[in-house]
Design an enzyme around this catalytic site. Sequence first.
Site, PDB file in Angstrom:
ATOM      1  N   TYR A   8       0.948   3.656  11.164  1.00 42.85           N
ATOM      2  CA  TYR A   8       0.821   3.600   9.531  1.00 42.85           C
ATOM      3  C   TYR A   8      -0.285   2.239   9.305  1.00 42.85           C
ATOM      4  O   TYR A   8      -1.162   2.580   8.483  1.00 42.85           O
ATOM      5  CB  TYR A   8       2.027   3.282   8.871  1.00 42.85           C
ATOM      6  CG  TYR A   8       1.961   2.961   7.455  1.00 42.85           C
ATOM      7  CD1 TYR A   8       1.316   3.726   6.633  1.00 42.85           C
ATOM      8  CD2 TYR A   8       2.341   1.678   7.291  1.00 42.85           C
ATOM      9  CE1 TYR A   8       1.479   3.284   5.114  1.00 42.85           C
ATOM     10  CE2 TYR A   8       2.208   1.077   5.607  1.00 42.85           C
ATOM     11  CZ  TYR A   8       1.707   1.895   4.867  1.00 42.85           C
ATOM     12  OH  TYR A   8       1.646   1.433   3.633  1.00 42.85           O
ATOM     13  N   SER A  63      -2.134  -2.687   2.362  1.00 41.50           N
ATOM     14  CA  SER A  63      -0.903  -3.260   2.511  1.00 41.50           C
ATOM     15  C   SER A  63      -0.807  -4.392   3.491  1.00 41.50           C
ATOM     16  O   SER A  63      -1.843  -4.692   4.138  1.00 41.50           O
ATOM     17  CB  SER A  63       0.092  -2.412   3.317  1.00 41.50           C
ATOM     18  OG  SER A  63       1.165  -2.783   3.764  1.00 41.50           O
ATOM     19  N   LYS A 116      -4.250   2.076   7.577  1.00 39.80           N
ATOM     20  CA  LYS A 116      -4.539   1.307   6.454  1.00 39.80           C
ATOM     21  C   LYS A 116      -5.802   0.370   7.019  1.00 39.80           C
ATOM     22  O   LYS A 116      -6.711   0.042   5.974  1.00 39.80           O
ATOM     23  CB  LYS A 116      -3.548   0.529   5.947  1.00 39.80           C
ATOM     24  CG  LYS A 116      -2.138   1.022   5.396  1.00 39.80           C
ATOM     25  CD  LYS A 116      -2.740   1.856   4.054  1.00 39.80           C
ATOM     26  CE  LYS A 116      -1.651   2.611   3.493  1.00 39.80           C
ATOM     27  NZ  LYS A 116      -2.069   3.407   2.135  1.00 39.80           N
ATOM     28  N   ASP A 129      -3.945  18.707  -2.534  1.00 35.30           N
ATOM     29  CA  ASP A 129      -3.997  17.754  -1.345  1.00 35.30           C
ATOM     30  C   ASP A 129      -5.311  17.105  -1.439  1.00 35.30           C
ATOM     31  O   ASP A 129      -6.414  17.714  -1.566  1.00 35.30           O
ATOM     32  CB  ASP A 129      -3.701  18.766  -0.347  1.00 35.30           C
ATOM     33  CG  ASP A 129      -3.360  17.896   1.071  1.00 35.30           C
ATOM     34  OD1 ASP A 129      -4.006  17.043   1.312  1.00 35.30           O
ATOM     35  OD2 ASP A 129      -2.051  17.999   1.387  1.00 35.30           O
ATOM     36  N   ARG A 132      15.352  -5.390  13.659  1.00 32.34           N
ATOM     37  CA  ARG A 132      14.647  -3.893  13.420  1.00 32.34           C
ATOM     38  C   ARG A 132      13.466  -4.041  14.170  1.00 32.34           C
ATOM     39  O   ARG A 132      12.813  -5.221  14.167  1.00 32.34           O
ATOM     40  CB  ARG A 132      14.312  -3.604  12.226  1.00 32.34           C
ATOM     41  CG  ARG A 132      13.939  -2.279  11.935  1.00 32.34           C
ATOM     42  CD  ARG A 132      13.879  -1.681  10.559  1.00 32.34           C
ATOM     43  NE  ARG A 132      13.046  -2.499   9.574  1.00 32.34           N
ATOM     44  CZ  ARG A 132      12.778  -2.205   8.395  1.00 32.34           C
ATOM     45  NH1 ARG A 132      13.284  -1.278   7.985  1.00 32.34           N
ATOM     46  NH2 ARG A 132      12.086  -3.075   7.597  1.00 32.34           N
TER      47      ARG A 132
HETATM   48  P1  NAD Z   1       5.014   7.281  -2.602  1.00 35.98           P
HETATM   49  O1  NAD Z   1       5.147   8.295  -1.325  1.00 35.98           O
HETATM   50  O2  NAD Z   1       5.947   7.339  -3.610  1.00 35.98           O
HETATM   51  O3  NAD Z   1       3.500   8.039  -3.253  1.00 35.98           O
HETATM   52  C1  NAD Z   1       2.531   8.622  -2.630  1.00 35.98           C
HETATM   53  C2  NAD Z   1       2.318   9.845  -3.175  1.00 35.98           C
HETATM   54  O4  NAD Z   1       1.281  10.415  -2.602  1.00 35.98           O
HETATM   55  C3  NAD Z   1       3.281  10.848  -3.337  1.00 35.98           C
HETATM   56  O5  NAD Z   1       3.510  11.267  -4.668  1.00 35.98           O
HETATM   57  C4  NAD Z   1       3.058  12.086  -2.432  1.00 35.98           C
HETATM   58  O6  NAD Z   1       3.523  13.345  -2.782  1.00 35.98           O
HETATM   59  C5  NAD Z   1       1.532  11.925  -2.427  1.00 35.98           C
HETATM   60  N1  NAD Z   1       0.825  12.539  -1.364  1.00 35.98           N
HETATM   61  C6  NAD Z   1       0.925  12.033  -0.125  1.00 35.98           C
HETATM   62  N2  NAD Z   1       0.227  12.658   0.571  1.00 35.98           N
HETATM   63  C7  NAD Z   1      -0.883  13.570  -0.158  1.00 35.98           C
HETATM   64  C8  NAD Z   1      -1.980  14.168  -0.005  1.00 35.98           C
HETATM   65  N3  NAD Z   1      -2.460  14.526   1.372  1.00 35.98           N
HETATM   66  N4  NAD Z   1      -2.530  14.731  -1.029  1.00 35.98           N
HETATM   67  C9  NAD Z   1      -2.051  14.718  -2.539  1.00 35.98           C
HETATM   68  N5  NAD Z   1      -0.702  13.776  -2.392  1.00 35.98           N
HETATM   69  C10 NAD Z   1      -0.291  13.224  -1.452  1.00 35.98           C
HETATM   70  O7  NAD Z   1       4.359   6.110  -2.010  1.00 35.98           O
HETATM   71  P2  NAD Z   1       4.396   4.665  -2.844  1.00 35.98           P
HETATM   72  O8  NAD Z   1       5.155   3.569  -2.332  1.00 35.98           O
HETATM   73  O9  NAD Z   1       3.913   5.070  -4.291  1.00 35.98           O
HETATM   74  O10 NAD Z   1       2.869   4.203  -2.130  1.00 35.98           O
HETATM   75  C11 NAD Z   1       1.517   4.485  -2.739  1.00 35.98           C
HETATM   76  C12 NAD Z   1       0.360   3.986  -1.684  1.00 35.98           C
HETATM   77  O11 NAD Z   1       0.820   2.514  -1.671  1.00 35.98           O
HETATM   78  C13 NAD Z   1       0.663   4.467  -0.404  1.00 35.98           C
HETATM   79  O12 NAD Z   1      -0.608   4.591   0.041  1.00 35.98           O
HETATM   80  C14 NAD Z   1       1.096   3.473   0.565  1.00 35.98           C
HETATM   81  O13 NAD Z   1       0.888   3.317   1.661  1.00 35.98           O
HETATM   82  C15 NAD Z   1       0.742   2.028  -0.422  1.00 35.98           C
HETATM   83  N6  NAD Z   1       1.526   1.128  -0.142  1.00 35.98           N
HETATM   84  C16 NAD Z   1       3.005   1.342  -0.596  1.00 35.98           C
HETATM   85  C17 NAD Z   1       3.729   0.194  -0.224  1.00 35.98           C
HETATM   86  C18 NAD Z   1       5.255   0.243  -0.371  1.00 35.98           C
HETATM   87  O14 NAD Z   1       6.203  -0.332   0.252  1.00 35.98           O
HETATM   88  N7  NAD Z   1       5.707   1.048  -1.522  1.00 35.98           N
HETATM   89  C19 NAD Z   1       3.297  -1.016   0.436  1.00 35.98           C
HETATM   90  C20 NAD Z   1       1.904  -1.308   0.633  1.00 35.98           C
HETATM   91  C21 NAD Z   1       1.189   0.009   0.365  1.00 35.98           C
HETATM   92  N1  UFG Z   2      15.870  -4.810   5.726  1.00 36.09           N
HETATM   93  C1  UFG Z   2      17.527  -4.853   6.201  1.00 36.09           C
HETATM   94  N2  UFG Z   2      18.081  -3.972   6.050  1.00 36.09           N
HETATM   95  C2  UFG Z   2      17.514  -2.637   5.561  1.00 36.09           C
HETATM   96  C3  UFG Z   2      16.242  -2.526   5.245  1.00 36.09           C
HETATM   97  C4  UFG Z   2      15.586  -3.649   5.324  1.00 36.09           C
HETATM   98  O1  UFG Z   2      17.942  -5.955   6.341  1.00 36.09           O
HETATM   99  O2  UFG Z   2      18.347  -1.442   5.265  1.00 36.09           O
HETATM  100  C5  UFG Z   2      15.216  -6.133   5.762  1.00 36.09           C
HETATM  101  C6  UFG Z   2      14.094  -6.170   6.750  1.00 36.09           C
HETATM  102  O3  UFG Z   2      14.595  -6.281   8.082  1.00 36.09           O
HETATM  103  C7  UFG Z   2      13.059  -6.975   6.307  1.00 36.09           C
HETATM  104  C8  UFG Z   2      13.146  -7.010   4.859  1.00 36.09           C
HETATM  105  O4  UFG Z   2      14.829  -6.419   4.442  1.00 36.09           O
HETATM  106  O5  UFG Z   2      13.354  -8.415   6.723  1.00 36.09           O
HETATM  107  C9  UFG Z   2      12.285  -6.069   4.022  1.00 36.09           C
HETATM  108  O6  UFG Z   2      12.376  -4.536   4.566  1.00 36.09           O
HETATM  109  P1  UFG Z   2      11.627  -3.420   3.906  1.00 36.09           P
HETATM  110  O7  UFG Z   2      11.694  -2.243   4.971  1.00 36.09           O
HETATM  111  O8  UFG Z   2      12.200  -3.211   2.560  1.00 36.09           O
HETATM  112  O9  UFG Z   2      10.062  -4.107   3.957  1.00 36.09           O
HETATM  113  P2  UFG Z   2       9.042  -4.474   5.076  1.00 36.09           P
HETATM  114  O10 UFG Z   2       8.670  -5.541   4.887  1.00 36.09           O
HETATM  115  O11 UFG Z   2       9.754  -4.228   6.216  1.00 36.09           O
HETATM  116  O12 UFG Z   2       7.938  -3.259   5.113  1.00 36.09           O
HETATM  117  C10 UFG Z   2       6.863  -3.241   3.987  1.00 36.09           C
HETATM  118  C11 UFG Z   2       6.554  -1.581   3.525  1.00 36.09           C
HETATM  119  C12 UFG Z   2       5.825  -1.073   4.840  1.00 36.09           C
HETATM  120  C13 UFG Z   2       4.715  -2.327   5.072  1.00 36.09           C
HETATM  121  C14 UFG Z   2       5.199  -3.648   5.339  1.00 36.09           C
HETATM  122  C15 UFG Z   2       4.342  -4.709   5.597  1.00 36.09           C
HETATM  123  O13 UFG Z   2       8.016  -0.775   3.245  1.00 36.09           O
HETATM  124  O14 UFG Z   2       5.216  -0.188   4.447  1.00 36.09           O
HETATM  125  O15 UFG Z   2       6.282  -4.288   4.208  1.00 36.09           O
HETATM  126  O16 UFG Z   2       3.577  -4.885   4.516  1.00 36.09           O
HETATM  127  F1  UFG Z   2       3.993  -1.995   6.010  1.00 36.09           F
END
Ligand code: NAD
Ligand code: UFG
Length: 337
Positions: A148, A124, A152, A58, A291
């Site tokens: 969340y 993000s 960030k 962790d 949503r």
């Molecule tokens: P993910 O959940 O697949 O990956 C995150 C990883 O971190 C996981 O493997 C989890 O097990 C690990 N983890 C969480 N807490 C931990 C801790 N305390 N110690 C050690 N490991 C830990 O998510 P992801 O989509 O790969 O996202 C990676 C990063 O990018 C995150 O910080 C997320 O907030 C950021 N991010 C993701 C998105 C998205 O839509 N996927 C968008 C913007 C930013």
């Molecule tokens: N959507 C649907 N149906 C679903 C899921 C999503 O219509 O079942 C729509 C949402 O309303 C949105 C679009 O698809 O218009 C994208 O939605 P996502 O949930 O895939 O992504 P978001 O843009 O809402 O969120 C993402 C990341 C968040 C981050 C955010 C802003 O998942 O972590 O972008 O950067 F905070």
Amino acid sequence: MRVLVTGGAGYIGSHTCVALIEAGYTPLVLDNLCNSSPVSLDRVAQISGTRPQFIEGDVRDAALLTGLFESHDIAAVIHFAGLKAVGESVEQPLAYYDNNVSGTVTLLQAMQNAGVNRIIFSSSATVYGDPASVPIREDFPLSATNPYGRSKLMIEEMLGDLHLAHPDWRIARLRYFNPVGAHASGLIGEDPQGIPNNLMPYITQVAIGRRDKLRVFGGDWPTPDGTGVRDYIHVMDLAEGHVAALDYLLKNEGLFTVNLGSGQGYSVLQMLHALGRASHQTLAHEIVARRAGDIAECWADPAAALALLGWQTRRSLDDICADAWRWQQANPMGYAE
Ligand code: NAD
Ligand code: UFG
């Protein structure tokens, strides 16, 4: 050159391990597996020929980090580890501040003690809140609408303060837009636990028959077809953006903040139809209420990343859908099989 990748077993982390290995770096993964499977790293090995060294642990464990920095020669850290579900963060804010904010403080302290001062942080597009206009530039006002997003923003500010106090730190704050798709091999991809919150994994689960239809959140947004518009970025483009940021930090001092996006917006219905084309079927959907917390449209101005890092997205919407579908078909239940 060894790079510590926190959260490296996760979705973006595992793809970034592939890109790092291809670029000649040696990833060392630290992950507590709270939202991932170690199988992802076996698959990274299958793709790249190299299994990243893995430490299950962790980022909040200071003693573990101290030992890790003492026993390995680490040139830089890519910090993915954290929790990322917006709705869950509203219900469990302390878990988010603990994991994301405290986890980052612990990591930065251990880095400072060990004299490691290069870090790439996963921020993000959520830090722009509800933007006044699109495309979004890095100098737009920042705000958060949920814990969340606030975590960030707090970390971004913390990194800014750290750099002010210690200008020798080299820091990249990368603001991702919507990461989607999978490695072209179909061996690694997004594997959400339970019902997907995000659009693309939901659509691919409809296509594979795990869900009956997509519920489209709102058909009355002020967008061309009434559904929400986002900047979907192929996860391998995003992974390569991290390599570009790392290359940059190894050569240049300072702190920088860039959007990682394609600069192109697609609507929910465009995404549904594109995945329908890739999977050769018509995917069912129903328009339901908006949503809570959603915004109409969000896409990046990606010019700064191109100017600074020489990076831009290379993969198309069709690449995204073909790769997401290949991953979903080959792994209908994700890594669980
Ligand atoms: P993910 O959940 O697949 O990956 C995150 C990883 O971190 C996981 O493997 C989890 O097990 C690990 N983890 C969480 N807490 C931990 C801790 N305390 N110690 C050690 N490991 C830990 O998510 P992801 O989509 O790969 O996202 C990676 C990063 O990018 C995150 O910080 C997320 O907030 C950021 N991010 C993701 C998105 C998205 O839509 N996927 C968008 C913007 C930013
Ligand atoms: N959507 C649907 N149906 C679903 C899921 C999503 O219509 O079942 C729509 C949402 O309303 C949105 C679009 O698809 O218009 C994208 O939605 P996502 O949930 O895939 O992504 P978001 O843009 O809402 O969120 C993402 C990341 C968040 C981050 C955010 C802003 O998942 O972590 O972008 O950067 F905070």
